[in-house]
Design a protein around this motif. Sequence first.
Motif, mmCIF file in Angstrom:
data_model
loop_
_atom_site.group_PDB
_atom_site.id
_atom_site.type_symbol
_atom_site.label_atom_id
_atom_site.label_comp_id
_atom_site.label_asym_id
_atom_site.label_seq_id
_atom_site.Cartn_x
_atom_site.Cartn_y
_atom_site.Cartn_z
ATOM 1 N N MET A 1 0.838 -1.185 0.000
ATOM 2 C CA MET A 1 0.000 0.000 0.000
ATOM 3 C C MET A 1 0.884 1.251 0.000
ATOM 4 S SD MET A 1 -2.970 1.029 2.744
ATOM 5 C CE MET A 1 -3.841 -0.511 2.406
ATOM 6 N N ARG A 2 0.516 2.215 -0.816
ATOM 7 C CA ARG A 2 1.297 3.446 -0.891
ATOM 8 C C ARG A 2 1.123 4.291 0.362
ATOM 9 N NH1 ARG A 2 0.046 5.567 -7.069
ATOM 10 N NH2 ARG A 2 1.073 3.825 -8.178
ATOM 11 N N PRO A 3 2.162 5.066 0.737
ATOM 12 C CA PRO A 3 2.020 5.955 1.892
ATOM 13 C C PRO A 3 0.941 6.999 1.648
ATOM 14 C CG PRO A 3 4.068 6.382 0.696
ATOM 15 C CD PRO A 3 3.502 5.116 0.141
ATOM 16 N N LYS A 4 0.126 7.262 2.678
ATOM 17 C CA LYS A 4 -1.005 8.170 2.521
ATOM 18 C C LYS A 4 -0.760 9.551 3.114
ATOM 19 C CE LYS A 4 -4.517 4.540 2.360
ATOM 20 N NZ LYS A 4 -5.760 4.003 2.982
ATOM 21 N N ASN A 5 0.311 9.697 3.880
ATOM 22 C CA ASN A 5 0.590 11.004 4.467
ATOM 23 C C ASN A 5 2.094 11.225 4.538
ATOM 24 O OD1 ASN A 5 1.539 9.726 6.982
ATOM 25 N ND2 ASN A 5 -0.638 9.294 7.335
ATOM 26 N N LYS A 6 2.476 12.407 4.979
ATOM 27 C CA LYS A 6 3.885 12.792 4.990
ATOM 28 C C LYS A 6 4.706 11.905 5.922
ATOM 29 C CE LYS A 6 6.890 16.798 5.725
ATOM 30 N NZ LYS A 6 6.926 18.245 6.102
ATOM 31 N N GLY A 140 4.056 7.109 20.738
ATOM 32 C CA GLY A 140 3.286 5.872 20.643
ATOM 33 C C GLY A 140 2.644 5.657 19.296
ATOM 34 N N LYS A 141 2.979 6.484 18.313
ATOM 35 C CA LYS A 141 2.449 6.320 16.968
ATOM 36 C C LYS A 141 3.186 5.178 16.276
ATOM 37 C CE LYS A 141 0.530 7.472 12.935
ATOM 38 N NZ LYS A 141 -0.918 7.329 12.641
ATOM 39 N N GLU A 142 2.423 4.250 15.683
ATOM 40 C CA GLU A 142 3.032 3.091 15.020
ATOM 41 C C GLU A 142 2.775 3.140 13.515
ATOM 42 O OE1 GLU A 142 3.043 -1.817 15.169
ATOM 43 O OE2 GLU A 142 1.323 -0.694 15.946
ATOM 44 N N ILE A 143 3.836 2.874 12.755
ATOM 45 C CA ILE A 143 3.730 2.753 11.301
ATOM 46 C C ILE A 143 4.409 1.451 10.900
ATOM 47 C CG2 ILE A 143 4.432 3.722 9.073
ATOM 48 C CD1 ILE A 143 4.161 6.483 10.285
ATOM 49 N N ILE A 144 3.752 0.702 10.033
ATOM 50 C CA ILE A 144 4.264 -0.595 9.603
ATOM 51 C C ILE A 144 4.792 -0.499 8.179
ATOM 52 C CG2 ILE A 144 3.642 -2.988 9.075
ATOM 53 C CD1 ILE A 144 1.482 -2.684 11.281
ATOM 54 N N VAL A 145 5.998 -1.018 7.995
ATOM 55 C CA VAL A 145 6.605 -1.118 6.669
ATOM 56 C C VAL A 145 6.774 -2.603 6.377
ATOM 57 C CG1 VAL A 145 8.607 -0.575 5.260
ATOM 58 C CG2 VAL A 145 7.775 1.091 6.935
ATOM 59 N N ILE A 160 9.784 -11.230 -1.420
ATOM 60 C CA ILE A 160 10.978 -10.574 -0.888
ATOM 61 C C ILE A 160 11.750 -9.801 -1.952
ATOM 62 C CG2 ILE A 160 11.225 -12.216 1.006
ATOM 63 C CD1 ILE A 160 13.324 -13.673 -0.669
ATOM 64 N N TRP A 161 11.465 -10.059 -3.209
ATOM 65 C CA TRP A 161 12.169 -9.355 -4.292
ATOM 66 C C TRP A 161 11.538 -7.978 -4.571
ATOM 67 C CZ3 TRP A 161 9.127 -13.634 -4.628
ATOM 68 C CH2 TRP A 161 7.903 -13.489 -5.276
ATOM 69 N N GLU A 162 10.390 -7.708 -3.999
ATOM 70 C CA GLU A 162 9.721 -6.434 -4.231
ATOM 71 C C GLU A 162 10.062 -5.433 -3.139
ATOM 72 O OE1 GLU A 162 5.598 -6.585 -5.108
ATOM 73 O OE2 GLU A 162 5.787 -8.243 -6.531
ATOM 74 N N PRO A 163 10.003 -4.130 -3.427
ATOM 75 C CA PRO A 163 10.359 -3.112 -2.436
ATOM 76 C C PRO A 163 9.349 -3.037 -1.302
ATOM 77 C CG PRO A 163 9.479 -2.091 -4.429
ATOM 78 C CD PRO A 163 9.654 -3.542 -4.736
ATOM 79 N N MET A 164 9.810 -2.464 -0.189
ATOM 80 C CA MET A 164 8.955 -2.281 0.974
ATOM 81 C C MET A 164 7.819 -1.308 0.663
ATOM 82 S SD MET A 164 9.896 -3.934 3.817
ATOM 83 C CE MET A 164 11.283 -4.571 4.767
ATOM 84 N N THR A 165 6.709 -1.509 1.387
ATOM 85 C CA THR A 165 5.566 -0.620 1.254
ATOM 86 C C THR A 165 4.919 -0.453 2.621
ATOM 87 O OG1 THR A 165 3.503 -0.252 0.049
ATOM 88 C CG2 THR A 165 3.986 -2.519 0.716
ATOM 89 N N ILE A 166 3.857 0.331 2.718
ATOM 90 C CA ILE A 166 3.183 0.567 3.992
ATOM 91 C C ILE A 166 2.148 -0.540 4.239
ATOM 92 C CG2 ILE A 166 1.657 2.131 5.265
ATOM 93 C CD1 ILE A 166 4.494 3.154 5.036
#
Length: 436
Positions: A1-6, A140-145, A160-166
């Motif tokens: 999923m693409r990042p949705k905020n800054k 305490g804000k959590e973001i998952i990559v 595993i060959w694809e780039p990280m996403t949110i």
Amino acid sequence: MRPKNKLEKIVLDMAEKLPIISDTKKKWAFGLFPINGFYQNNGEVWCQYCGFLDKVSKSELAVSLENDYHICPNCGRCLQMIKVHPGEHYNKGKYVSFIQTFKGWNVIRTFKAERINNEKGERTKYLINEVYQNWIDDDGKEIIVTRPYSRSPFHLSWKIWEPMTIGHHNYNASGSYEMEDMFDTEGNYFYSRAMVTDVLKRNGWRNDFIKRGIPVTKSMIQLLTNPTAETIVKQGQIDVFKYMLKRGDRQLPYMYALNICHRNGYIINDASMWFDYMDLLSEFHLDTHNARYVCPTDLKHEHDRLMVKKQKIEEQKTLEQKENENRKYMREKQAFLGLCFEGDGIIVSVLQSVKDFYEEGEAMHHCVYSNGYYKKKNSLILSAKKDGKRIETIEVNLKTFKIIQSRAVCNQTSEYHNRIIELVNRNMGLIRRAAS
């Protein structure tokens, strides 16, 4: 999923700049795999550590009956010999996590470590690939990559060959299958050395949380956002903190009594029993502000003494009152009545009536009836039996769908405790589905 905020964009960018893990950590991860040799009918021993194929003169019967070992002539490892059948799956995988800091964030990095033995005689391959990260800031804000993945009730594969996403916390239940939250680090193998931010340290983080099996991500967020959790940990009441996380609560009853425990240097080692005991004190109008009661020398003895007293009072209730309670229980738990599952000869079923609670309490000599667990809206009580005999009583929280406690006779644990916990967790999807 693409990042949705800054902020998500910033974290995703930082994820690409994390350093690779050290060889020491890789060696630790690969060392989690058992050192064994697979024995087959023709007398071959296949070393799973290095892949070497050796011959032994041991018979199949001798290997089956004896807890036998074999020294691999190639790598020198002492292998426990295990009888296997040709065509059996030999590859192993484990999820390992490392805790570090990066630019003011606490980062839990999770990797999938794999040991691959595809063909006999081929050299064993060891792989380790990063699959997801939990980023937690000092608020305490959590973001998952995460790496992209695909899954079903029957398989999970990481791209595993694809780039990280949110990513985002998720779960899904389908029939009796519970598809767990992909990014819940509970159950992972954690490296003992952990680096966290100064704020998290100040708020009470302790590296021995890992050894105690306390959920890492949940404990970090609670300590960074909940002053009550911070207070409990700094008072040294670690089992109370663990109990709080299991219940999914941000507040606890009897905080004033916990402060009394702190002033008297009293550490609670069985939080679920202590809170039950405090409920009993309140019910009998005993002084819960008095250290004499709040800090018992023998918690189990005092708990059981009050439980017996309460049981005698309960026995004097009228049949009409019991029938009303039974109708209310069956109405509230109607969706769960009849729920039953079995594994390894153990049958676990939901208590069907208030009478069942009474019989369970009498047989098991604990407070499941006298403390009115049938009245607890967010609790589901199940009984585990083997060969028709009650062995443990299980409480499941219907808010978090976690096991709060599982008690055998006299609040002990039985020899089947771990198997019961595994069986209930494996079928938690049934409970979650019934609740929806």
